[in-house]
Design a protein around this motif. Structure first.
Motif, PDB file in Angstrom:
ATOM      1  N   GLN A 119       0.832  -1.202   0.000  1.00  0.00           N
ATOM      2  CA  GLN A 119       0.000   0.000   0.000  1.00  0.00           C
ATOM      3  C   GLN A 119       0.868   1.253   0.000  1.00  0.00           C
ATOM      4  O   GLN A 119       0.585   2.206  -0.730  1.00  0.00           O
ATOM      5  CB  GLN A 119      -0.941   0.010   1.202  1.00  0.00           C
ATOM      6  CG  GLN A 119      -2.067  -0.986   1.095  1.00  0.00           C
ATOM      7  CD  GLN A 119      -2.900  -1.085   2.359  1.00  0.00           C
ATOM      8  OE1 GLN A 119      -2.551  -0.533   3.395  1.00  0.00           O
ATOM      9  NE2 GLN A 119      -3.992  -1.811   2.282  1.00  0.00           N
ATOM     10  N   ARG A 123       1.112   4.180  -3.221  1.00  0.00           N
ATOM     11  CA  ARG A 123       0.444   5.466  -2.982  1.00  0.00           C
ATOM     12  C   ARG A 123       1.092   6.550  -3.831  1.00  0.00           C
ATOM     13  O   ARG A 123       2.299   6.639  -3.937  1.00  0.00           O
ATOM     14  CB  ARG A 123       0.547   5.863  -1.509  1.00  0.00           C
ATOM     15  CG  ARG A 123      -0.394   5.077  -0.645  1.00  0.00           C
ATOM     16  CD  ARG A 123      -0.192   5.254   0.818  1.00  0.00           C
ATOM     17  NE  ARG A 123      -0.244   6.620   1.309  1.00  0.00           N
ATOM     18  CZ  ARG A 123      -0.059   6.949   2.585  1.00  0.00           C
ATOM     19  NH1 ARG A 123       0.187   6.015   3.488  1.00  0.00           N
ATOM     20  NH2 ARG A 123      -0.121   8.189   2.970  1.00  0.00           N
ATOM     21  N   ASP A 126      -0.636  11.756  -2.545  1.00  0.00           N
ATOM     22  CA  ASP A 126      -1.269  12.093  -1.265  1.00  0.00           C
ATOM     23  C   ASP A 126      -0.280  12.692  -0.269  1.00  0.00           C
ATOM     24  O   ASP A 126      -0.549  12.751   0.914  1.00  0.00           O
ATOM     25  CB  ASP A 126      -1.965  10.865  -0.663  1.00  0.00           C
ATOM     26  CG  ASP A 126      -0.999   9.775  -0.237  1.00  0.00           C
ATOM     27  OD1 ASP A 126       0.210   9.898  -0.519  1.00  0.00           O
ATOM     28  OD2 ASP A 126      -1.452   8.796   0.380  1.00  0.00           O
TER      29      ASP A 126
END
Length: 139
Positions: A119, A123, A126
């Motif tokens: 994860q 990403r 962000d």
């Protein structure tokens, strides 16, 4: 050097495919073993500076009474010189552990094969900074 909202990926030349718990037979464990013990035992407890300080205390076997009495002096002496960031740690270079710094600069470990590791590395956009651990070899 301390990071905020940053994930350090496992080095490109890391020899393992999964997170391996580092062990030692030495009476005084090396820094990477102490790093692992502290970070695995207390995720997001330490900032980079706090981690370095605790590693120093344990590696030098400084007694608790001296730690308490001389904390500011020991801290100032320890940080009067530069220290490498965790991109140079053996944990992401040789043992398969990604390192996450949260928004407060607190650190946690994630095994290379874990869903959380995947994860973090997937990403984008962000505000998370992705870095790669330093290579063990120059080739």
């Amino acid at each position: 050097m301390s990071y905020i909202n940053t994930f350090i990926r496992v080095s490109a030349d890391c020899p393992v495919e999964t997170g391996v718990v580092p062990v030692t037979s030495r009476p005084l464990p090396p820094a990477h073993v102490i790093q692992y013990e502290l970070l695995a035992g207390a995720p997001y407890k330490y900032t980079h500076e706090e981690l370095l300080y605790e590693i120093h205390m344990r590696h030098k076997q400084i007694p608790e009474e001296e730690r308490t009495a001389r904390k500011n002096e020991i801290w100032a002496e320890l940080f009067s010189k530069k220290h490498p960031c965790l991109r140079a740690s053996m944990l992401p270079k040789r043992f398969g552990w990604g390192i996450h710094y949260n928004e407060d600069g607190k650190i946690a470990l994630y095994a290379k094969e874990s869903p959380e590791y995947n994860q973090f590395i997937s990403r984008t956009g962000d505000g998370l900074t992705l870095l790669i651990a330093m290579r063990s070899n120059r080739n």
